[in-house]
Design a protein around this motif. Structure first.
Motif, short mmCIF file in Angstrom:
data_model
loop_
_atom_site.label_atom_id
_atom_site.label_comp_id
_atom_site.label_asym_id
_atom_site.label_seq_id
_atom_site.Cartn_x
_atom_site.Cartn_y
_atom_site.Cartn_z
N LEU A 227 0.85 -1.18 0.00
CA LEU A 227 0.00 0.00 0.00
C LEU A 227 0.89 1.23 0.00
N GLU A 228 0.50 2.23 -0.76
CA GLU A 228 1.22 3.52 -0.71
C GLU A 228 0.18 4.64 -0.71
N GLY A 229 0.31 5.54 0.24
CA GLY A 229 -0.65 6.63 0.36
C GLY A 229 -2.05 6.14 0.69
N GLY A 230 -2.10 4.95 1.26
CA GLY A 230 -3.41 4.41 1.65
C GLY A 230 -4.14 3.68 0.53
N PHE A 231 -3.46 3.53 -0.60
CA PHE A 231 -4.08 2.82 -1.73
C PHE A 231 -3.18 1.67 -2.18
N PRO A 232 -3.78 0.62 -2.75
CA PRO A 232 -2.97 -0.49 -3.27
C PRO A 232 -2.08 -0.01 -4.41
#
Ligand code: 6PG
Length: 252
Positions: free
Chosen positions: A137-142
């Motif tokens: 996850l990066e920035g809260g997104f997959p």
């Protein structure tokens, strides 16, 4: 910040072979780097030959780390998997069915659910389990290793159609998107997820797509009036893979 490239291939067969080879290369790189390769497949008809080659071409098939690949779908029609409209059915007929003996991890959209929003929520939960477990996850997104996208003659991609609600979704990973022209729901990944990918391939063939390709890739034009032009990766590479017909109106 994202980089972008445009690759043009003579015809649909050359395009399919180049696309399958790029998927193979990306899979090998990701599997070597992190042990898994996450890919979101495109639906529609254009990628069918690419999927066929992945399983049928020995050079490609034997190089694919099949047991390390997690197959997802960028979008799905709101139909059961046996339905002719199903993107899963298309990929299954072209590729999955021909990979007997390979351990496959296929994350199908449960589009047989009567309620499209329930299907989107279940698919979102599947994504969350996988990407959380992989710490991807990066920035809260997959962050998909690779997203394969098609494009319609109206500039839609996945099931993000012009003027539809899903284009404005900034938090959810997956939504049920009402598409008036089909009088139907589609289940689709949202722009925050697509734009979080490490690589996106926009995979387009056919002269009927040339006018939109030319508009979206025209430097002086803000291509983001079309959903496919709203694919602007946060940090990754956007790779246009076109046949000569789809690229025929591009300025030299
Ligand atoms: C879908 C696809 C969609 C598709 C384009 C192009 O569910 O239909 O995900 O975004 O890629 O409509 O479709 P064709 O490849 O059939 O032209």
């Amino acid at each position: 910040m994202f980089t972008q490239s445009v690759e043009v291939y003579q015809g649909p067969e050359e395009l399919a072979r180049a696309g399958a080879r790029r998927v193979r290369q990306a899979a090998a790189e990701a599997a070597a780097r992190s042990g898994v390769f996450s890919i979101a497949l495109a639906g529609g008809s254009t990628p069918r030959r690419l999927y066929t080659l992945m399983a049928a071409d020995p050079e490609i098939r034997e190089a694919m780390p099949w047991s390390r690949i997690h197959f997802f779908f960028g979008d799905e029609r709101h139909v059961p998997p046996a339905n002719l409209e199903s993107n899963y059915r298309m990929a299954d007929e072209a590729m999955f069915q021909h990979l007997a003996g390979e351990r496959l991890s296929i994350h199908r959209v449960p589009a047989e659910q009567a309620d499209a929003s329930a299907a989107a929520a279940l698919y979102g939960a599947d994504l969350e389990r996988f990407f959380t477990s992989q710490r991807a996850l990066e920035g809260g997104f997959p962050r998909f290793d690779l997203v394969l996208l098609g494009m319609g003659t109206d500039g839609h991609t996945a099931s993000l159609f012009p003027g539809t609600a899903a284009l404005g979704e900034e938090e959810k990973w997956v939504v049920a998107n009402w598409v008036e022209k089909f009088k139907a729901y589609r289940i689709t990944l949202t722009l925050p997820v697509l734009n979080n990918a490490s690589e996106v391939i926009v995979y387009v063939a056919g002269a009927e797509k040339a006018p939109i390709i030319a508009k979206v890739l025209e430097p002086a034009v803000d291509g983001s009036t079309y959903p496919v032009g709203m694919i602007k990766l946060r940090s990754g590479h956007k790779r246009w893979m076109l046949d000569a017909s789809a690229a025929s109106l591009l300025a030299d």
